[in-house]
Scaffold this motif. Structure first.
Motif, short mmCIF file in Angstrom:
data_model
loop_
_atom_site.label_atom_id
_atom_site.label_comp_id
_atom_site.label_asym_id
_atom_site.label_seq_id
_atom_site.Cartn_x
_atom_site.Cartn_y
_atom_site.Cartn_z
N UNK A 103 43.58 2.36 8.46
CA UNK A 103 43.96 3.92 8.15
C UNK A 103 44.12 4.13 6.85
N UNK A 104 44.48 3.09 5.84
CA UNK A 104 45.00 3.14 4.71
C UNK A 104 43.80 3.22 4.10
N UNK A 105 42.82 2.05 4.28
CA UNK A 105 41.53 2.10 3.57
C UNK A 105 40.77 3.48 3.68
N UNK A 106 40.48 4.00 5.02
CA UNK A 106 39.75 5.10 5.13
C UNK A 106 40.43 6.24 4.43
N UNK A 107 41.74 6.54 4.61
CA UNK A 107 42.63 7.56 3.69
C UNK A 107 42.00 7.62 2.39
N UNK A 108 42.21 6.48 1.39
CA UNK A 108 42.19 6.40 0.09
C UNK A 108 40.66 6.45 -0.13
N UNK A 109 39.72 5.94 0.72
CA UNK A 109 38.22 6.20 0.16
C UNK A 109 37.81 7.55 0.42
N UNK A 110 38.37 8.39 1.47
CA UNK A 110 37.94 9.37 1.60
C UNK A 110 38.48 10.47 0.34
N UNK A 111 39.69 10.06 0.08
CA UNK A 111 40.42 10.81 -1.01
C UNK A 111 39.56 10.60 -2.12
N UNK A 112 38.88 9.53 -2.46
CA UNK A 112 37.98 9.14 -3.72
C UNK A 112 36.70 9.72 -3.60
N UNK A 113 36.50 10.51 -2.29
CA UNK A 113 34.95 10.97 -1.79
C UNK A 113 34.09 9.90 -1.86
#
Length: 79
Positions: A8-18
């Motif tokens: 979830x942390x990886x996905x959240x940061x990845x999506x935040x960085x587009x």
């Protein structure tokens, strides 16, 4: 604090960085399927990939492991 990196942390940061899973995978030398496995909890990144993963996401390893951004409140450190 989590004891290890969560998907979830990886996905959240990845999506935040587009970033797409494929883009992140290319940056750290794994397949997009591997990123998907991490994000869905079907696998975890190898410890040797933590630094490259954090770098690709533009965060520290500590932030990656905590699952949250560390904000330095010291004004002079942010200059």
């Amino acid at each position: 604090m989590n004891t290890y990196v969560t998907g979830a942390a990886i996905r959240q940061v990845r999506e935040k960085r587009n970033m797409t899973q494929a883009q992140l995978a290319d940056r750290i030398g794994v397949s997009s399927k591997t990123i998907s496995k991490w994000e869905t909890g079907k696998g975890l990144p190898d410890v040797t990939l933590l630094q490259p993963l954090a770098q690709a996401l533009n965060i520290s390893v500590i932030e990656l492991m905590n699952g949250e951004q560390i904000i330095n409140r010291n004004i002079s450190a942010n200059m």
